[in-house]
Design an enzyme around this catalytic site. Structure first.
Site: not given
Ligand SMILES: [Zn+2]
Ligand SMILES: [Zn+2]
Ligand SMILES: [Zn+2]
Length: 344
Positions: A28, A52, A74-75, A114, A154, A160, A162, A165, A167, A169, A183, A299, A312, A318
């Site tokens: 379609r 910030c 990371n805190d 920010h 992310n 997810g 949070s 700002h 950033h 990880q 892989e 990726h 999705k 799945e």
């Molecule tokens: Zn890969």
């Molecule tokens: Zn900020």
């Protein structure tokens, strides 16, 4: 077999997992976006944001008044460096098994602003992010207890994240996590069997076929992989064979920054919203051995399917069987490519 009409499954040679493709369900015509979200304007500085400059984080630490990128432990780290590597096998039959996992989790702010994202930052500032990732990879990868360094972003509440700002990880672990382990096995076997690199050969094939290419520059190629599971999934491969950020030339660092900015701004035009995604760099393990068979790549896994609100879900067949998609990788690439060119 007609890949544009008949149900079929496609093999991901990196993970050796299959994805079911049902192109007849997407024949379609494209309906265009049906739902738009009002743009959520972010302030340049948010006094309540723990990322910030100058603001107070959990535990009372104040961020410095940073001007470029900013890295801190990371805190609420998921991993701790002083964990023992003890192995437990309750019952001795390999059924209830655990291993201590030493590691380090850091946060890397992209910018003091920010309200910016990789797509809206200046190219020179994204280059600064690539340099910071390179330093972090070098520093953490050199630690004897660290066998793998995962850098990822992310973006968006849907994934997810949070905090809006900008950033990323970095999670450095002693063991090789699941996705890179699969892989790694495939790339190693391919190089033994063929005497060449899996992703060098694959990128060459894609550049010849052209239909799944989204954009490219002198150093990197962005494409929708043949085996993509997520609707607008993208794989970014270096043109030259290299295994980690440490091997990139200054020109290639700039090429990586440029294609990351280009891909993320193309995503933002798909449904005219800041596109949510998980993005990550896949680099060779950082154990003692050399891993020349590993090809440096990134990726992008974005969840949106038909509009800013329709995502999705990996449920039903799945979850219990194998991932499935309706829009083919070729259709998704065509749409992304047209939005990519429009920007230039
Ligand atoms: Zn890969
Ligand atoms: Zn900020
Ligand atoms: Zn290669």
């Amino acid at each position: 077999m007609k890949l544009t009409e008949e149900p079929h499954r496609r093999l991901n040679p990196l993970t050796r997992e299959w994805v079911l493709v049902s192109p007849h369900r997407a024949l379609r015509p494209w309906q265009g976006e049906t739902e738009k979200l009002p743009p959520e304007a972010q302030p340049r500085y948010d006094p309540s944001c723990y990322l910030c400059p100058g603001n107070r984080r959990a535990g009372g630490v104040h961020n410095p008044d940073y001007g470029g990128t900013f890295v801190f432990n990371n805190d609420f780290a998921a991993l701790k460096p002083d964990t023992s590597r003890e192995r437990l096998d309750i019952g001795g039959r390999g059924l209830v098994v655990a291993e201590g996992e030493p590691g380090i989790c850091r946060v890397i702010c992209f910018s003091p602003r920010h309200d910016l994202t990789l797509s809206t930052m200046e190219l020179t500032d994204v280059e600064g992010v690539v340099r910071t990732w390179t330093q972090q990879f070098q520093e953490l990868g050199a630690l004897p207890e660290i066998g793998h360094v995962q850098i990822f972003e992310n973006r968006g509440a849907m994934m997810g994240a949070s905090n809006p700002h900008p950033h990323s990880q970095v999670w450095a672990t002693s063991s090789l996590p699941e996705a890179p382990a699969k892989e790694f096995a495939s790339q190693t076997e391919y190089s033994h069997a063929h005497g060449s690199c899996l992703l060098c050969d694959y990128t060459k094939l894609e550049l010849e076929q052209e239909i799944r290419i989204v954009c490219e520059n002198d150093s990197f190629v962005a494409l929708v992989p043949f085996w993509a599971v997520w609707p607008f999934e993208i794989l970014i491969c270096s043109r030259r064979h290299c295994s980690t950020l440490l091997e990139l030339t200054v020109q290639e660092q700039s090429g990586l920054a440029s294609i990351l900015k280009q891909v993320s701004s193309t995503y933002d035009r798909v449904f005219e919203v800041p596109f949510p995604y998980s993005m990550g760099l896949h680099q060779a393990p950082t154990d003692e051995a050399a891993h020349p068979e590993w090809h440096f790549h990134a990726h992008f896994y974005p969840p949106l399917l038909r509009s800013a609100k329709v995502r999705k879900f990996m449920v039903g067949f799945e979850m219990l069987g194998t991932p499935q998609r309706d829009i083919t990788a070729e259709t998704a690439a065509e749409r992304l490519r047209s939005l990519c060119t429009r920007a230039e």
